[in-house]
Design an enzyme around this catalytic site. Structure first.
Site, PDB file in Angstrom:
ATOM      1  N   CYS A  61       4.007  -6.576   3.799  1.00 25.55           N
ATOM      2  CA  CYS A  61       3.229  -7.691   4.334  1.00 25.55           C
ATOM      3  C   CYS A  61       3.746  -8.100   5.715  1.00 25.55           C
ATOM      4  O   CYS A  61       3.468  -7.429   6.708  1.00 25.55           O
ATOM      5  CB  CYS A  61       3.238  -8.855   3.342  1.00 25.55           C
TER       6      CYS A  61
ATOM      7  N   GLU B  31       5.058  -4.405  -4.728  1.00 25.36           N
ATOM      8  CA  GLU B  31       6.055  -4.786  -5.724  1.00 25.36           C
ATOM      9  C   GLU B  31       5.429  -5.460  -6.928  1.00 25.36           C
ATOM     10  O   GLU B  31       5.990  -5.426  -8.031  1.00 25.36           O
ATOM     11  CB  GLU B  31       7.112  -5.709  -5.104  1.00 25.36           C
TER      12      GLU B  31
ATOM     13  N   HIS C 149       1.325  -6.101  -1.197  1.00 29.25           N
ATOM     14  CA  HIS C 149       2.547  -6.406  -1.945  1.00 29.25           C
ATOM     15  C   HIS C 149       2.636  -5.451  -3.136  1.00 29.25           C
ATOM     16  O   HIS C 149       2.388  -5.845  -4.287  1.00 29.25           O
ATOM     17  CB  HIS C 149       2.538  -7.858  -2.424  1.00 29.25           C
TER      18      HIS C 149
END
EC number: 6.3.4.2
Length: 583
Positions: free
Chosen positions: A393, A526, A524
């Site tokens: 990001c 993750e 994102h």
């Protein structure tokens, strides 16, 4: 005729007492994993007693990370634990806050839906909470209902803010019948070193407080730094009026992924399925045992620097940490996190000291100008040494700014950090400009949730994904300014992934011949990583870090541009000595 017929879905509530941060979320997640491994369909929900509508505008130092779901909800970080342990995507309905509940009730009152009633906490607030709890038992997209809904009640028993949620949970048991609802209470059993004793009184008082509002727990999770002896478990069972089989000792575990084994050893899962009369099979440990071998038996170790703005609170990067570790599991590697405050990287000496002995650099997301120059400096340092870099990001945006400055756009910046910059290589998204200017609410208005992207065939990211079409979750207001794409590309940076219409830059990277691994994503990733299914980008990043460590890569030659854009080449390795401790 049964007054409370057995329901298709059972409800299990998890509360906490004595102190906060006892691990209710991890306990609930681990129990959910155990029930899933027994063949049951499980979903989870978090009830948060704060008045914020969602955590999206909360300070990361107070709340930790904001976990974004596929449908774009900004939720509590515990929802991330739920997704990782259950290995399933949850929706925004998995997180309920007091702010949401009150907003809904007040909106109904304004519309006249209560027909002139005096609107009160009981029944109107509690009824809205119950509605949201019961909605979790509705059939999903394929028409199947969950077997079990696990609902974690935030806060601590005795808190004023938690009382409406506990009352709603009590009423759910009354409405559905005691045989269909299970209460699990997590409590602290402190060890007093001077006297060498474990003390049970705090747990007794916590259960007494819970019983005073009409809830008798079916099982107790005893949190301690050591095993609770059988004699004390029997005492707690007697004084708290809980079945001895429901007294569960949970000493601190070496890893959060050991907690399901701890609960199973204490037979909590068997006790739950017996009490709720659930169909079940033996626990299938195949996948989880493989995970634990990777956790506890690594073949090597790598150090990854996380260069962030909120490193004083690790929970601000919880999903990032778990995704990096999962990337290590993929390669039987232990990942050591080196926490680096981005402010510490703003000078040459600071960045060399912070990054001199690591094998990879991760630049996570964030907001605001503080520490940005440190992140950019860290990227420059890593680029000059062949050190793997992964940007998330804001990390992608910093990679782009650094690339732009390297080709002569010395004042390149983001419109977020410097609105008056002559070269806004990162600009405000068109549909966000009125929000940034203060004409609309900040909360819940970013580009949120899952969006598709198309990857360039043969790129590093396409090879990692093994696909040219992907979907990732997002949370941002700013994007790469397309007017600067050609100029930025002069640095060698490739725009290797875009939105399907080609407008929004989603992935950037340097070609391998220029740098082994510099990858950035506007998303994102993750948030979609699982311990048993590591995200491919994190796995690729950790592999690059392993290769860097093993290869003792020499510094790379970088073109340096002076202010007029002319190119000057320096052999970086001749002017800056290699870090002393890379292994």
């Amino acid at each position: 005729m049964r007054r409370h017929p057995q329901t298709a879905t059972k409800h299990l509530f998890v509360s906490g007492g004595v102190a906060s941060s006892l691990g209710k979320g991890l306990t609930a997640s681990s129990l959910g994993q155990l029930l899933t491994a027994r063949g049951l369909r499980v979903t989870m929900q978090k009830l948060d007693p704060y008045l914020n509508v969602d955590p999206g505008t909360m300070n990361p130092f107070q709340h930790g990370e904001v976990f974004v779901t596929e449908d774009g909800a900004e939720t509590d970080l515990d929802v991330g634990h739920y997704e990782r342990f259950l290995d399933r995507d949850l929706s925004g309905s998995a997180n309920v806050t007091t702010g949401q509940v009150y907003s809904t009730v007040i909106a109904k009152e304004r519309r006249g839906e209560y027909l002139g009633d005096t609107v009160q906490v009981i029944p109107h607030i509690t009824d809205e909470i119950k509605r949201r709890i019961m909605a979790m038992a509705e059939p999903n997209a394929d028409g199947r209902r969950p077997d079990v809904v696990i609902t974690e009640i935030g806060g601590t028993v005795g808190d004023i803010e938690s009382q409406p949620f506990l009352e709603a949970a009590r009423q759910v048991r009354h409405d559905l019948g005691r045989e269909n609802v299970f209460f699990l209470h997590v409590s602290l059993v402190p060890y007093l070193a001077p006297s060498g004793e474990l003390k049970t009184k705090p747990t007794q008082h916590s259960v007494a407080a819970l019983r005073s509002i009409g809830i008798t727990p079916d099982a107790l999770i005893l949190r301690c730094d050591r095993d609770v002896p059988e004699a004390l478990k029997n005492k707690i069972a007697l004084m708290c009026d809980v079945d001895i089989d429901g007294i569960i000792s949970t000493p601190d575990a070496p890893s959060i992924y050991d907690i399901p084994k701890v609960l199973h050893r204490e037979e909590l899962d068997a006790f739950v399925v017996r009490r709720l009369n659930l169909p079940f099979r033996d626990v299938d440990w195949t996948e989880w045992d493989d995970l634990l071998r990777r956790v506890h038996e690594p073949k090597e170790t790598v150090r990854i620097a996380l260069v962030g703005k909120y490193v004083e609170l690790s929970d601000a990067y919880l999903s990032v940490i778990e995704a990096i570790r999962a990337g290590g599991f993929k390669h039987r590697a232990k990942v050591e996190i080196s926490w680096v405050g981005s402010d510490d990287c703003q000078t040459d000496g600071g960045v060399a000291s912070a990054l001199g002995d690591v094998h990879g650099v991760l630049i996570p997301g964030g907001f605001g100008i503080r520490g940005i120059e440190g992140k950019i400096s860290a990227i420059s340092y890593a680029r000059s040494r062949g050190l793997p870099v992964f940007g998330l990001c804001l990390g992608l945006q910093c990679i782009v700014i650094e690339a732009a400055r390297s080709v002569g756009l010395t004042e390149a910046n983001s419109a977020e950090f410097e609105p008056g910059t002559p070269d806004p290589v990162i600009s405000t998204m068109a549909d966000q400009e009125h929000i940034v200017s203060g004409q609309a609410d900040l909360g819940g208005t970013m580009r949120l949730g899952a969006y598709p992207a198309v990857l360039e065939s043969g790129s590093i990211v396409a090879e990692a994904y093994q696909s040219t079409k992907v979907s990732e979750r997002h949370r941002h207001r700013y994007e790469v300014n397309n007017a600067y794409r050609d100029r930025i590309a002069e640095s060698g940076l490739r725009f290797s992934g875009t939105s399907p219409d080609g407008h929004l830059v989603e992935f950037v990277e340097y070609p391998p011949e220029q740098h082994p691994f510099v990858v950035g994503t506007q998303a994102h990733p993750e948030l979609k990583s699982r311990p048993t299914r590591p995200h491919p980008l994190f796995a690729a990043f950790v592999k690059a870090a392993i290769d860097y460590k093993e290869g003792e890569l020499l510094p790379v030659e970088m073109p340096e541009r002076v202010s007029n854009g002319a190119e000057r080449r320096d052999q970086v390795g001749q002017s800056i000595p290699e870090p002393a401790n890379r292994g």
